[in-house]
Motif scaffolding. Sequence first.
Motif, PDB file in Angstrom:
ATOM      1  N   ASN A 208       0.622  -1.280   0.066  1.00 13.59           N
ATOM      2  CA  ASN A 208       0.055   0.053  -0.046  1.00 13.59           C
ATOM      3  C   ASN A 208       1.083   1.100   0.024  1.00 13.59           C
ATOM      4  OD1 ASN A 208      -2.392  -1.023  -0.175  1.00 13.59           O
ATOM      5  ND2 ASN A 208      -2.906  -1.198   2.054  1.00 13.59           N
ATOM      6  N   GLU A 209       1.814   1.274   0.777  1.00 16.17           N
ATOM      7  CA  GLU A 209       2.833   2.497   0.868  1.00 16.17           C
ATOM      8  C   GLU A 209       3.686   2.540  -0.506  1.00 16.17           C
ATOM      9  OE1 GLU A 209       4.118   4.521   4.568  1.00 16.17           O
ATOM     10  OE2 GLU A 209       5.458   2.613   4.417  1.00 16.17           O
ATOM     11  N   MET A 210       3.785   1.509  -1.071  1.00 14.52           N
ATOM     12  CA  MET A 210       4.645   1.539  -2.528  1.00 14.52           C
ATOM     13  C   MET A 210       3.373   1.850  -3.593  1.00 14.52           C
ATOM     14  SD  MET A 210       7.463  -0.127  -2.551  1.00 14.52           S
ATOM     15  CE  MET A 210       7.941  -0.537  -4.197  1.00 14.52           C
ATOM     16  N   ALA A 211       2.225   1.680  -3.484  1.00 19.65           N
ATOM     17  CA  ALA A 211       1.406   1.975  -4.317  1.00 19.65           C
ATOM     18  C   ALA A 211       1.150   3.501  -4.309  1.00 19.65           C
ATOM     19  CB  ALA A 211      -0.100   1.835  -3.993  1.00 19.65           C
ATOM     20  N   VAL A 212       1.471   4.299  -3.070  1.00 17.68           N
ATOM     21  CA  VAL A 212       1.356   5.674  -3.092  1.00 17.68           C
ATOM     22  C   VAL A 212       2.694   6.427  -3.335  1.00 17.68           C
ATOM     23  CG1 VAL A 212       1.427   7.585  -1.415  1.00 17.68           C
ATOM     24  CG2 VAL A 212      -0.286   5.707  -1.069  1.00 17.68           C
ATOM     25  N   VAL A 213       3.700   5.647  -3.314  1.00 16.50           N
ATOM     26  CA  VAL A 213       5.084   6.228  -3.649  1.00 16.50           C
ATOM     27  C   VAL A 213       5.090   6.084  -5.434  1.00 16.50           C
ATOM     28  CG1 VAL A 213       7.450   5.878  -3.610  1.00 16.50           C
ATOM     29  CG2 VAL A 213       6.177   6.051  -1.627  1.00 16.50           C
ATOM     30  N   CYS A 214       4.767   4.939  -5.732  1.00 17.00           N
ATOM     31  CA  CYS A 214       5.088   4.676  -7.217  1.00 17.00           C
ATOM     32  C   CYS A 214       3.953   5.626  -8.127  1.00 17.00           C
ATOM     33  CB  CYS A 214       4.752   3.234  -7.592  1.00 17.00           C
ATOM     34  SG  CYS A 214       5.726   2.056  -7.013  1.00 17.00           S
ATOM     35  N   HIS A 215       2.729   6.004  -7.610  1.00 20.48           N
ATOM     36  CA  HIS A 215       2.122   6.868  -8.249  1.00 20.48           C
ATOM     37  C   HIS A 215       2.683   8.226  -8.367  1.00 20.48           C
ATOM     38  CE1 HIS A 215      -1.608   8.948  -9.682  1.00 20.48           C
ATOM     39  NE2 HIS A 215      -1.332   9.735  -8.474  1.00 20.48           N
ATOM     40  N   GLU A 216       3.362   8.588  -7.398  1.00 22.75           N
ATOM     41  CA  GLU A 216       4.059   9.922  -7.129  1.00 22.75           C
ATOM     42  C   GLU A 216       5.476   9.998  -8.293  1.00 22.75           C
ATOM     43  OE1 GLU A 216       5.052  10.758  -3.253  1.00 22.75           O
ATOM     44  OE2 GLU A 216       3.206  11.071  -2.594  1.00 22.75           O
ATOM     45  N   LEU A 217       6.095   8.617  -8.320  1.00 18.53           N
ATOM     46  CA  LEU A 217       7.173   8.634  -9.280  1.00 18.53           C
ATOM     47  C   LEU A 217       6.864   8.308 -10.647  1.00 18.53           C
ATOM     48  CD1 LEU A 217       9.341   6.333  -6.899  1.00 18.53           C
ATOM     49  CD2 LEU A 217       9.522   8.884  -7.352  1.00 18.53           C
ATOM     50  N   GLY A 218       5.444   7.911 -10.977  1.00 16.93           N
ATOM     51  CA  GLY A 218       5.076   7.647 -12.356  1.00 16.93           C
ATOM     52  C   GLY A 218       5.600   6.251 -12.772  1.00 16.93           C
ATOM     53  N   VAL A 219       5.484   5.303 -11.482  1.00 20.00           N
ATOM     54  CA  VAL A 219       5.896   3.862 -11.857  1.00 20.00           C
ATOM     55  C   VAL A 219       4.783   3.213 -11.882  1.00 20.00           C
ATOM     56  CG1 VAL A 219       7.140   1.938 -10.750  1.00 20.00           C
ATOM     57  CG2 VAL A 219       8.070   4.100 -10.891  1.00 20.00           C
ATOM     58  N   ASP A 220       4.623   1.959 -12.503  1.00 21.30           N
ATOM     59  CA  ASP A 220       3.337   1.164 -12.515  1.00 21.30           C
ATOM     60  C   ASP A 220       3.613   0.131 -11.638  1.00 21.30           C
ATOM     61  OD1 ASP A 220       1.521  -0.772 -13.071  1.00 21.30           O
ATOM     62  OD2 ASP A 220       1.562  -0.578 -15.475  1.00 21.30           O
ATOM     63  N   LEU A 221       3.136   0.143 -10.473  1.00 19.36           N
ATOM     64  CA  LEU A 221       3.335  -0.740  -9.353  1.00 19.36           C
ATOM     65  C   LEU A 221       2.974  -2.213  -9.801  1.00 19.36           C
ATOM     66  CD1 LEU A 221       4.323  -1.704  -6.472  1.00 19.36           C
ATOM     67  CD2 LEU A 221       2.205  -0.765  -5.827  1.00 19.36           C
ATOM     68  N   TRP A 222       1.711  -2.154 -10.502  1.00 21.09           N
ATOM     69  CA  TRP A 222       1.225  -3.568 -10.979  1.00 21.09           C
ATOM     70  C   TRP A 222       2.267  -3.969 -11.677  1.00 21.09           C
ATOM     71  CZ3 TRP A 222      -2.970  -4.559  -7.849  1.00 21.09           C
ATOM     72  CH2 TRP A 222      -3.693  -3.436  -7.398  1.00 21.09           C
ATOM     73  N   ASP A 223       3.000  -3.529 -12.601  1.00 20.71           N
ATOM     74  CA  ASP A 223       3.903  -4.368 -13.356  1.00 20.71           C
ATOM     75  C   ASP A 223       5.157  -4.605 -12.576  1.00 20.71           C
ATOM     76  OD1 ASP A 223       4.697  -4.924 -16.112  1.00 20.71           O
ATOM     77  OD2 ASP A 223       6.409  -3.682 -15.847  1.00 20.71           O
ATOM     78  N   VAL A 224       5.459  -4.231 -11.736  1.00 21.38           N
ATOM     79  CA  VAL A 224       6.675  -4.083 -10.739  1.00 21.38           C
ATOM     80  C   VAL A 224       6.165  -5.544 -10.179  1.00 21.38           C
ATOM     81  CG1 VAL A 224       8.088  -3.540  -8.575  1.00 21.38           C
ATOM     82  CG2 VAL A 224       7.277  -1.995 -10.329  1.00 21.38           C
ATOM     83  N   ILE A 225       4.925  -5.505  -9.478  1.00 22.43           N
ATOM     84  CA  ILE A 225       4.689  -6.858  -8.696  1.00 22.43           C
ATOM     85  C   ILE A 225       4.786  -7.980  -9.846  1.00 22.43           C
ATOM     86  CG2 ILE A 225       2.812  -7.878  -7.458  1.00 22.43           C
ATOM     87  CD1 ILE A 225       1.992  -5.351  -6.366  1.00 22.43           C
ATOM     88  N   ARG A 226       4.088  -7.865 -10.736  1.00 22.44           N
ATOM     89  CA  ARG A 226       4.044  -8.930 -11.882  1.00 22.44           C
ATOM     90  C   ARG A 226       5.635  -9.536 -12.201  1.00 22.44           C
ATOM     91  NH1 ARG A 226       5.063  -9.515 -17.119  1.00 22.44           N
ATOM     92  NH2 ARG A 226       5.685  -7.162 -17.430  1.00 22.44           N
TER      93      ARG A 226
END
Length: 400
Positions: A208-226
Amino acid sequence: MPADLAVIGLGPYGLPLAQAAVAAGIPTIGYATGPEAGSLSPAELRRMRSTGFRLSTDAAQLGRVRTAVICAPTPRGADGELDLGQVEAAARTLAGRLRPHTTVILESPVLPGTTEQLLRPILEGGSGLRAGRDFHLAYSPSRTDPGGRDHTPAPRVIGGLTPACTESAATFYGRLTDKVVRARGLREAETVRLLETNFRHVNIALVNEMAVVCHELGVDLWDVIRCAETKPSGFQAFRPGPGVGGHGVPQDLTGHASRGLRMVELAQQVNERMPHYVVQRAAALLNEHGKSARGARVLLLGVTYKADLADQQGAPAHEIAVRLMELGASVSYHDPHIPAWHVLDRPVPRADSLYEAAAAADLTLLLQPHRTYDLQGLSVKAQLLLDTRGATPTGAAHRL
């Protein structure tokens, strides 16, 4: 037909146990401690009755079984502690009917020491029998996966007051699963549930914290998890969401040990902030598309705590709806499992036609991806879709 087993409490812990016992051919009594027996569909109840299950409100029936399992819920109280009131009530009901040689097992989520310090005195005081000598006493953490698709019985952990208590409980669970794991004692078995629940909450807090940070960085967290979940060892995939619901309450042991679990306390803070973050994202999306949250029509999809399950225990949908209403949004919902829903003592309008409602709403918030939802079709129909579960096809919606 005389029953071998009494399951006391037919909520999220007791009902799966009763179903597993009936499937294993064990004549079973279900003794409801509240209205939870209503969660059984008439068809399921008929099927279970045909194979030896009986619903009973007659406490005398509890004195005619070989094994009694207490599965009463232990919700979080106003002080944040587990409310053991229903466990106490179940124990008192059983104590007055307890016979020698009965095996009593507690499955409810409790803190270490509860079985011996709370349950044992109630059973001994009400029955005149002694645990470990006249009857067996054990703890086994419930390992249910409500709504899960894998129906393979999970290994069961058993911890008894004495070695004989452990073996008696292990014999019972051996009829339900191929693998029974013996803990050293009651406290170890109780702590297994604590560790398993906290493990889930801490890891959800991390993503959940990664989701907040990745949104701010413009990173697709779902792809990171995949990508990360392809690592063969040292990683287990957890996914973010709008909050953490369910019956497994995290506990940091503050007040019960010389020091609490600081990581669990922090995880709770992170997870409890997620509904607020979802509403912030929703308001920002509306603003980006030239609309204000005030007066916006917002459709919430899936208001249960878990997909494909008619259970709203701790579901973040309630707080999200409240915060949206406070911003002046007009909130409606759709959920195939929830025919009516009230927030702030007011009924929330229920959408009859999902696609028409999504097309009419300024923003659709996907909170639970129930299997009945055509997410591809939904993403086409919705004016604006915020997917909090990463369930829609890539690029089809805005993701948390």
